[in-house]
Design a protein around this motif. Structure first.
Motif, PDB file in Angstrom:
ATOM      1  N   TRP A  95      -6.986   3.421  -2.686  1.00 24.72           N
ATOM      2  CA  TRP A  95      -6.007   4.510  -2.609  1.00 24.72           C
ATOM      3  C   TRP A  95      -4.986   4.311  -1.493  1.00 24.72           C
ATOM      4  CZ3 TRP A  95      -4.867   8.170  -5.928  1.00 24.72           C
ATOM      5  CH2 TRP A  95      -5.837   8.568  -6.859  1.00 24.72           C
ATOM      6  N   TYR A  97      -2.887   1.552   1.276  1.00 24.46           N
ATOM      7  CA  TYR A  97      -2.460   0.172   1.513  1.00 24.46           C
ATOM      8  C   TYR A  97      -1.764   0.070   2.863  1.00 24.46           C
ATOM      9  CZ  TYR A  97       2.133   1.930   0.052  1.00 24.46           C
ATOM     10  OH  TYR A  97       3.296   2.642  -0.039  1.00 24.46           O
ATOM     11  N   GLY A 124       8.447   2.255  -0.886  1.00 21.51           N
ATOM     12  CA  GLY A 124       7.326   1.592  -1.558  1.00 21.51           C
ATOM     13  C   GLY A 124       7.321   0.073  -1.430  1.00 21.51           C
ATOM     14  N   ARG A 127       3.898  -1.284  -1.235  1.00 22.68           N
ATOM     15  CA  ARG A 127       2.901  -0.732  -2.162  1.00 22.68           C
ATOM     16  C   ARG A 127       2.515  -1.821  -3.176  1.00 22.68           C
ATOM     17  NH1 ARG A 127       2.274   5.076  -4.779  1.00 22.68           N
ATOM     18  NH2 ARG A 127       1.318   4.551  -6.771  1.00 22.68           N
ATOM     19  N   PRO A 128       1.242  -2.166  -3.231  1.00 23.29           N
ATOM     20  CA  PRO A 128       0.858  -3.229  -4.161  1.00 23.29           C
ATOM     21  C   PRO A 128       0.869  -2.730  -5.601  1.00 23.29           C
ATOM     22  CG  PRO A 128      -1.049  -2.477  -2.876  1.00 23.29           C
ATOM     23  CD  PRO A 128       0.114  -1.628  -2.463  1.00 23.29           C
ATOM     24  N   GLU A 129       1.420  -3.537  -6.477  1.00 28.00           N
ATOM     25  CA  GLU A 129       1.414  -3.208  -7.911  1.00 28.00           C
ATOM     26  C   GLU A 129       1.020  -4.483  -8.641  1.00 28.00           C
ATOM     27  OE1 GLU A 129       2.067  -0.211  -8.744  1.00 28.00           O
ATOM     28  OE2 GLU A 129       3.421   0.599  -7.217  1.00 28.00           O
ATOM     29  N   PRO A 130       0.426  -4.318  -9.820  1.00 27.56           N
ATOM     30  CA  PRO A 130       0.075  -5.523 -10.571  1.00 27.56           C
ATOM     31  C   PRO A 130       1.335  -6.372 -10.799  1.00 27.56           C
ATOM     32  CG  PRO A 130      -0.798  -3.556 -11.659  1.00 27.56           C
ATOM     33  CD  PRO A 130       0.061  -3.093 -10.531  1.00 27.56           C
ATOM     34  N   LYS A 132       3.331  -7.615  -8.700  1.00 27.49           N
ATOM     35  CA  LYS A 132       4.395  -7.525  -7.676  1.00 27.49           C
ATOM     36  C   LYS A 132       4.053  -8.476  -6.522  1.00 27.49           C
ATOM     37  CE  LYS A 132       6.168  -4.066  -4.386  1.00 27.49           C
ATOM     38  NZ  LYS A 132       6.093  -2.640  -4.062  1.00 27.49           N
ATOM     39  N   LYS A 148      -1.377   6.044  -1.724  1.00 26.33           N
ATOM     40  CA  LYS A 148      -0.658   5.792  -2.982  1.00 26.33           C
ATOM     41  C   LYS A 148      -0.466   7.101  -3.744  1.00 26.33           C
ATOM     42  CE  LYS A 148      -2.180   1.164  -4.338  1.00 26.33           C
ATOM     43  NZ  LYS A 148      -3.130   0.516  -5.251  1.00 26.33           N
ATOM     44  N   GLN A 151       2.434   8.116  -9.347  1.00 29.22           N
ATOM     45  CA  GLN A 151       3.837   8.029  -9.765  1.00 29.22           C
ATOM     46  C   GLN A 151       4.025   8.722 -11.105  1.00 29.22           C
ATOM     47  OE1 GLN A 151       4.067   3.791  -9.259  1.00 29.22           O
ATOM     48  NE2 GLN A 151       5.330   4.012  -7.424  1.00 29.22           N
ATOM     49  N   ASP A 170       7.714  12.298  -7.894  1.00 31.31           N
ATOM     50  CA  ASP A 170       8.783  11.401  -7.455  1.00 31.31           C
ATOM     51  C   ASP A 170       9.479  11.924  -6.197  1.00 31.31           C
ATOM     52  OD1 ASP A 170       8.139   9.795  -9.525  1.00 31.31           O
ATOM     53  OD2 ASP A 170       9.613  10.677 -10.909  1.00 31.31           O
ATOM     54  N   ASP A 174       5.070   7.793  -0.224  1.00 34.33           N
ATOM     55  CA  ASP A 174       3.679   7.472   0.105  1.00 34.33           C
ATOM     56  C   ASP A 174       3.378   7.876   1.543  1.00 34.33           C
ATOM     57  OD1 ASP A 174       3.353   6.604  -2.425  1.00 34.33           O
ATOM     58  OD2 ASP A 174       3.376   4.453  -1.962  1.00 34.33           O
TER      59      ASP A 174
END
Ligand code: GLU
Length: 464
Positions: A95, A97, A124, A127-130, A132, A148, A151, A170, A174
């Motif tokens: 949750w 980062y 962001g 912020r880790p994203e798949p 990215k 996190k 979104q 939105d 974070d």
């Protein structure tokens, strides 16, 4: 419904005024109304500005008003290990980062956004994203931990004061939940506390309404449904500004020193943002019997000292005389006068309380019993004259002869004097009051005199 659990969570960073303590009264009343539990939590994480002296003042004010807590005080600074453990759990569950954006970068981002007329918010970057690719970790920056925020979608709650509130996710960036040194931030600690203390209803000032969507997200991340929220509108001072020390608000305990009754202040504060039909005057027991969250006012309430005095006066009238005697004795003590809170003082309170708004005024009236008050020259000149003097002399002689010193005997002596000298009642009663009490008006004069020591009365009449 499970047992109601409410809390008052002051930050001990200054003194506590009536507006602040109303945020204690309502959760207290709701807990008492439902057979629930009222928790006191001290939010002292602002170490620079918090002090034990401020905590003591808060507790003193609550104690005076009878807002007794069932659990606590819990101090947030003593719960750091717990917050860190829960933080570790959130890290573990993904949750949270690390964000390495430096202060300078954050400032630059904010400026860019403002220049584009956008709302300043964290973008962001970290912020880790798949899929990215995150920037390379800078060596010189210790990261903060960010939460996190979900979104898309929105966060909704049914506020007991403001109704349904919906905030788009939105709108929320974070949230930083731990500083570079690992200490957790305010919004996170509050949620951990509200969970651990099993708070069912958060009743607090509406200056916190912006924190609520963030706190709700943290609740859900921790797998707990958020409590019911009631955000109380601001209390304004008599000038219409937000009540604050800077704007001349007085500390709660000053009202005690100024002679207000705890029940009067509780009644007044309860009405400042809550109602029970048209009832203006009610006891603590009635408040507890009636209080609910369905009749909280939506608009800002304005403090009105004249109204507070009036409410207090109504409570003075019904206040137990022995209780008043104790309070008046304390008032005298603060004037350097030692007056025991005995049955005689209670009888004096009974006689004078109807005409007083505060115990300070009551002590002013009762001073005549304990100090030699000098009548004003104007009153003496107006009321001591060729008609009243012989009547006063005759009355003094009669009083001196009285076998028993009580109101009926004194009244008889006055009647006999009036009859004998053919004067009207006020021609004798007013100068009598002036000489004995240094006042032109009092409750029935025989009742007032009966509570004096006979010799004091005779001495004060000696001047004629
Ligand atoms: N400590 C906060 C304050 O004094 C209250 C926070 C809360 O009630 O959640 O304003």
């Amino acid at each position: 419904m499970s047992q109601v659990r409410t809390r008052f969570a002051p930050s001990p960073t200054g003194f506590i005024h009536l507006g602040n303590i109303r945020s204690a009264l309502y959760p207290w009343a709701w807990a008492r109304a439902t057979g629930g539990v009222f928790v006191l939590r001290i939010e002292d994480t602002d170490v620079e500005r918090s002090s034990q002296a401020a905590v003591d003042v808060i507790i003193e004010g609550m104690k005076w008003l009878g807002l007794d807590h069932d659990e606590g005080p819990f101090y947030q600074m003593q719960r750091m290990d717990r917050y860190k453990a829960v933080l570790a759990q959130l890290v573990e569950q993904g949750w949270v980062y690390p964000c390495y954006m430096s202060m300078a970068e954050l400032d630059a981002l904010r400026e860019r956004q403002m220049a584009n007329k956008e709302k300043p918010r964290y973008d962001g970057t970290w912020r880790p994203e798949p899929g990215k690719v995150l920037p390379p970790v800078p060596e010189s920056v210790k990261p903060v931990l960010r939460f996190k925020t979900p979104q898309g979608g929105s966060v909704v709650w049914d506020d007991k004061v403001k109704g349904r509130i919906e905030i788009s996710n939105d709108e929320l960036d974070d949230l930083v939940i731990a500083r570079p040194d690992g200490t957790p931030t305010y919004n996170f600690c509050v949620v951990v506390d509200d969970i651990d203390m099993r708070i069912t209803h958060v009743i607090r000032g509406d200056d916190h309404v912006n924190n609520t969507p963030r706190q709700i997200h943290v609740f859900r991340a921790l797998g707990v449904e958020p409590p019911v929220y009631a955000h109380l509108p601001t209390v304004l001072n008599e000038q219409g500004e937000k009540m604050s020390k800077r704007h001349g608000a007085k500390p709660v305990t000053q009202y005690r020193d100024e002679g207000y009754l705890a029940d009067g202040v509780v009644n007044y504060l309860a009405r400042l943002g809550w109602s029970h039909g048209d009832d203006e005057i009610f006891s603590r027991e009635q408040l507890v019997a009636w209080f609910n969250l369905d009749h909280l006012g939506r608009s800002a309430a304005q403090f009105d000292e004249a109204k507070l005095r009036w409410v207090n006066a109504q409570h003075m009238k019904v206040c137990d005389n022995a209780v008043l005697a104790g309070l008046v004795s304390t008032q005298f003590a603060s004037r350097g006068l030692s007056v025991p809170a005995d049955a005689r003082l209670a009888a004096m309170c009974a006689l004078f309380k109807d005409r007083c708004s505060t115990t300070v005024e009551l002590a002013d009236w009762l001073s005549a019993y304990f100090v030699d008050m000098q009548p004003s020259e104007a009153d003496l000149a107006q009321h001591l004259n060729a008609v009243s003097r012989p009547a006063l002399v005759a009355l003094r002689d009669r009083l001196a002869e009285l076998p028993s010193w009580d109101a009926p005997s004194i009244q008889q002596a006055i009647k006999n004097t009036i009859g004998e000298l053919k004067v009207k009642m006020p021609q004798l009663a007013i100068p009598l009051r002036v000489l004995v009490c240094a006042r032109t008006q009092t409750p029935p004069v025989e009742a007032v005199l009966a509570l004096f020591d006979k010799n004091t009365v005779l001495k004060r009449l000696q001047v004629i």
